[in-house]
Scaffold this active site. Structure first.
Site, mmCIF file in Angstrom:
data_model
loop_
_atom_site.group_PDB
_atom_site.id
_atom_site.type_symbol
_atom_site.label_atom_id
_atom_site.label_comp_id
_atom_site.label_asym_id
_atom_site.label_seq_id
_atom_site.Cartn_x
_atom_site.Cartn_y
_atom_site.Cartn_z
ATOM 1 N N GLU A 159 0.618 -1.198 -0.056
ATOM 2 C CA GLU A 159 0.105 -0.020 0.085
ATOM 3 C C GLU A 159 0.698 1.423 0.222
ATOM 4 O O GLU A 159 0.967 1.932 0.913
ATOM 5 C CB GLU A 159 -0.951 0.069 1.242
ATOM 6 N N GLU A 360 -5.248 -8.626 1.057
ATOM 7 C CA GLU A 360 -5.656 -8.507 2.725
ATOM 8 C C GLU A 360 -7.503 -7.998 2.384
ATOM 9 O O GLU A 360 -7.863 -7.524 1.266
ATOM 10 C CB GLU A 360 -5.204 -6.956 3.043
HETATM 11 C C1 FCB Z 1 -4.067 -1.894 5.519
HETATM 12 C C2 FCB Z 1 -2.892 -2.351 6.148
HETATM 13 C C3 FCB Z 1 -2.834 -3.486 7.301
HETATM 14 C C4 FCB Z 1 -4.018 -3.138 8.286
HETATM 15 C C5 FCB Z 1 -5.229 -3.238 7.762
HETATM 16 C C6 FCB Z 1 -6.575 -3.108 8.524
HETATM 17 O O1 FCB Z 1 -4.385 -0.924 5.031
HETATM 18 O O2 FCB Z 1 -2.247 -2.680 5.073
HETATM 19 O O3 FCB Z 1 -1.740 -3.330 7.695
HETATM 20 O O4 FCB Z 1 -3.879 -2.066 8.837
HETATM 21 O O5 FCB Z 1 -5.317 -2.092 6.603
#
Ligand code: FCB
Length: 784
Positions: A159, A360
């Site tokens: 990210e 994620e």
């Molecule tokens: C993302 C991050 C991760 C975590 C989630 C909830 O943006 O990559 O580390 O904090 O959000």
């Protein structure tokens, strides 16, 4: 629900990151990172003490059947000063971890940068310095040399948008800077570092390497309600710009070797283009094997000419970020699985050659630890719904190779510290004891089955509680509702069962005393204030959405003290499952009395007395700010305000924002108070115009008042807009029929009504909800 199996070979896994779980920030030679400083010792160590407990965590994953584990390597653990001296003891940790994973049959996926930059590099300028990109490539090489022979998949960055813009523009993440220029420069250097890092990995023989982006579809509020709606012409540029800033700023350089054309002038204006050197984009755009997609929630925006830039989105002037009328996680993030489908469809269309992996996805919900586990049904539903959306996308041809849930453990959620719960395994931070939640066990079954079963995850129900306590459902309901006629023993047994099962009573349970009604009360107060259009929209839309969901609507008028009493009695007697309340203008006690019944209530408009009752409001302050800014932009300097009854919360908000906007420009206000109708607007206008202050513009807090002001101006021989510009508020039908037609602020009546109905449905489902504030929009016509 149907069974939904995934393609053979689909990879099921979990993700974590170093700073969020490892702890041990000063053990075995690790250097300090920017996040240690940012956390100021409040979190980060011991975190989950994973540095010491990794064998246990690997075993946990093995028990769940996890096939891939995405962890991140802490740069300062490997290179305490960021470059130069290598800390072998730090590398030993990852070496051991990788061996344990392989032994457990879990494929190691390593992310090289998950935001914990070595402090020493920050001292030299951090990501604003081009040098850091070179250091990153060296670091990638050092890590590869130690564990590359055994790591399955490499991700250079996690990210970069978050690291660049939350770290350097809004400053809510480390290193906590607030410079728009630094944010763009850092973003570019991260992209460059990715390219150079990828080269270093490839040169050493890495077979599978890519990068992870946080991507969100950018939509208008109307599209959120109905994804088939097109983008209104007036919002197209705003949507495209935010998409360019958030998504394409990274997608295009990485996958096409170029910046989006419309972004370059914006970057140039804020940061110049000197940091983008010849050849950089060739390095950045080298082919990757896999794009990691982190998806949590969509972004909603619309055009609003006078809106200032959002600090996290430099260059977003004129764009309003809108709240989304939907259920939310405890983090307040709207839950929109359809956003994932939309995103994947778009990636498949625009970058069909790119293989994808969901790296994620997950949710923060408050957990209740009970005697027999943590029944986190909300988290299960969240993942389930996203997996269904994902399965559909795969059917449509999206090349998604796997799903990595965020996260294995409850851990440090960056600036929010320990209070966020994203884990499928609970961590007690005082004892470090791990406890798999129901979601972990459910995920284990998903993995075993390679997909979803036909059964929906169930919340503990009234039946479960009744069975556990050995009483009838009605008795449980009575206890939950606090009724007196239950013996102390039985009450204690029921409460114990409630606690053990983590049971959250929902509307249905509460109304079981008199049985579930499937009916909803729509309580209307007669509006004093130009609210007829809104009231009829509320009746029309609320009724159609709720009837569509199988609810019967009971319409109740709240116009007298006696009717208030009758309504409260009706709700107390559980004749309805929920209440949509269009509260009386001004302070009242009906809201609070209804809220106290325990039946879900949702409100139209911000309540006069701060309360926890979820409500849907419009952005009155934003609208008034836009109207006032517009007059200022038109060169008006002596702006009067005609202000309707000041006991109305909406009027207070509009007035306050108007005054604040004048104040920003150092201008003095001129206020004339009015009532509700045109005649009182005309009287207030006369007062302003003959008061010797010679206003050249008037902002009225409603269209009715503005129309009255137009009449007064005409009587006094003033030309609108030449001598006097006028802006109203509301965009009632009459506003477009005046001569000249009235410039005003549009209030989205239908959207408000739809949001209200959806909010109630979410509450009836027992979901968390947050207040919804819908955007207003300046409509420029001929009076300005
Ligand atoms: C993302 C991050 C991760 C975590 C989630 C909830 O943006 O990559 O580390 O904090 O959000």
């Amino acid at each position: 629900m149907r069974t939904a199996l995934f393609p053979e070979g689909f990879v099921w896994g979990v993700s974590t990151s170093a700073f969020q779980i490892e702890g041990a920030t000063d053990r075995d030679g690790r250097g300090p990172s920017i996040w240690d400083a940012f956390a100021g010792g409040a979190y980060g160590d011991p975190a989950c003490d994973h540095y010491a407990r990794h064998p246990e965590d690997v075993r946990l994953m093995q028990d769940l059947g996890i096939a891939a584990y995405r962890f991140s390597v802490s740069w300062p653990r490997v290179l305490p000063e960021g470059h130069g001296r290598v800390n072998d003891r730090g590398l030993d940790f990852y070496d051991k971890l990788v061996d344990e994973l392989l032994e457990a049959g879990i494929a190691p996926y390593a992310t090289l940068y998950h935001w914990d930059l070595p402090r020493a590099l920050q001292d030299g300028g951090g990501w604003t310095s081009r040098e850091v990109a070179r250091h990153f490539a060296d670091y990638a090489g050092v890590v590869y040399d130690r564990i590359g022979d055994r790591v399955d998949t490499w991700f250079t960055f996690n990210e970069p948008w978050v690291a660049a813009f939350l770290g350097h523009a809004s400053g809510v993440h480390a290193p906590g800077l607030r410079s728009a220029a630094d944010a763009f420069v850092s973003a570019h250097h991260m992209l460059l570092a990715h390219g150079l890092g990828l080269e270093a990995l490839r040169a050493r023989g890495a077979a599978k390497a890519g990068v992870v982006l946080n991507l969100s579809p950018v939509l208008t509020p109307a599209q959120l309600g109905d994804m088939t709606t097109g983008i209104p012409e007036e919002d197209a540029e705003a949507v495209a710009r935010i998409d360019a800033l958030h998504n394409r700023q990274f997608l295009e350089p990485l996958l096409r070797g170029r910046y989006p054309a419309e972004l370059l002038p914006l970057i140039e204006k804020i940061a110049g283009l000197g940091h983008i050197r010849d050849g950089d984009l060739d390095v950045i755009g080298r082919p990757i094997d896999l794009l990691g997609v982190n998806y949590y929630t969509p972004i909603a925006v619309q055009a609003q000419p006078s809106a200032p830039a959002d600090p996290a989105f430099p260059g977003s002037e004129g764009v309003l970020f809108c709240s989304v009328p939907s259920a939310v996680t405890a983090m307040g993030w709207p839950i929109m699985p359809s956003g994932l489908s939309l995103l994947l469809r778009r990636l498949s269309e625009e970058y069909p050659e790119t293989e994808l992996m969901i790296t994620e996805n997950g949710a923060d919900f408050e957990d209740v630890v009970t005697g027999d586990g943590i029944h986190d049904v909300d988290r299960i539903s969240f993942v389930e719904e996203h997996l269904r959306a994902l399965r559909t996308s795969i059917d449509e041809g999206a090349r998604v190779r796997g799903y990595l849930l965020w996260s294995l453990l409850d851990c440090v959620e960056w600036a929010d510290g320990y209070r966020r719960k994203f884990g499928i395994v609970h961590v007690d931070f005082t004892t470090q004891r791990r406890l798999p939640k129901d979601s972990a066990l459910w995920y284990r079954d998903v993995i075993k089955r390679n997909g979803l079963g036909a059964e929906r995850p169930k919340r503990p129900t009234l039946e479960t509680v009744a069975a556990r306590a050995g009483v009838s459902r009605a008795t449980v309901s009575r206890v939950v509702n606090g009724e007196a006629r239950v013996s102390p023993d039985v009450r204690a047994a029921v409460l114990r069962a409630v606690q053990e099962l983590g049971y959250v009573p929902n509307a249905a349970a509460r109304s079981l005393v008199t049985q579930r009604t499937d009916s909803v009360a729509l309580v209307l107060s007669v509006p004093r204030h130009g609210g007829e259009a809104l009231t009829s929209a509320v009746v029309q839309y609320v009724t159609s959405v709720l009837e569509g969901a199988g609810k019967q609507i009971t319409l109740m008028l709240a116009d007298t003290a006696e009717s208030h009493r009758r309504i409260v009695r009706h709700v107390e007697a559980r004749q309805v499952d929920g209440v949509v309340l269009v509260p009386p203008d001004g302070p009242d006690t009906l809201t609070e009395r209804l809220a106290r019944t325990g039946v879900p209530v949702v409100l139209l408009g911000k309540p006069a007395i701060a309360s926890l009752v979820p409500h849907v409001d419009v952005d009155n302050a934003g609208g008034a700010r836009a109207a006032t800014r517009h007059l200022l932009d038109r060169g008006r300097r002596r702006i009067g305000v005609i202000c309707g009854p000041t006991d109305l919360v909406a009027v207070q908000d509009r007035l306050a924002a108007h005054l604040a906007t004048l104040h920003e420009d150092g201008l003095r206000p001129m206020i004339a108070l009015a009532g509700l109708d045109g005649a009182s607007g005309a009287a207030a206008a006369r007062e302003l115009l003959s008061g010797g202050q010679d206003p050249d513009a008037v902002f009225a807090t409603s269209d009715e008042l503005a129309i009255g002001a137009m009449e007064a101006a005409r009587e006094m021989g003033l030309r609108v807009p030449d001598d006097l510009a006028i802006v109203g508020f509301g965009d009632i039908h009459a506003a477009s029929c005046t001569t000249p037609a009235l410039t005003t602020v549009r209030v989205p009546a239908a959207d408000q009504a739809l949001a209200l109905a959806r909010l109630l449905l979410s509450r009836l489902d027992g979901r968390h909800t947050s207040p919804v504030v819908l955007p207003t929009r300046l409509v420029v016509r001929a009076t300005t």
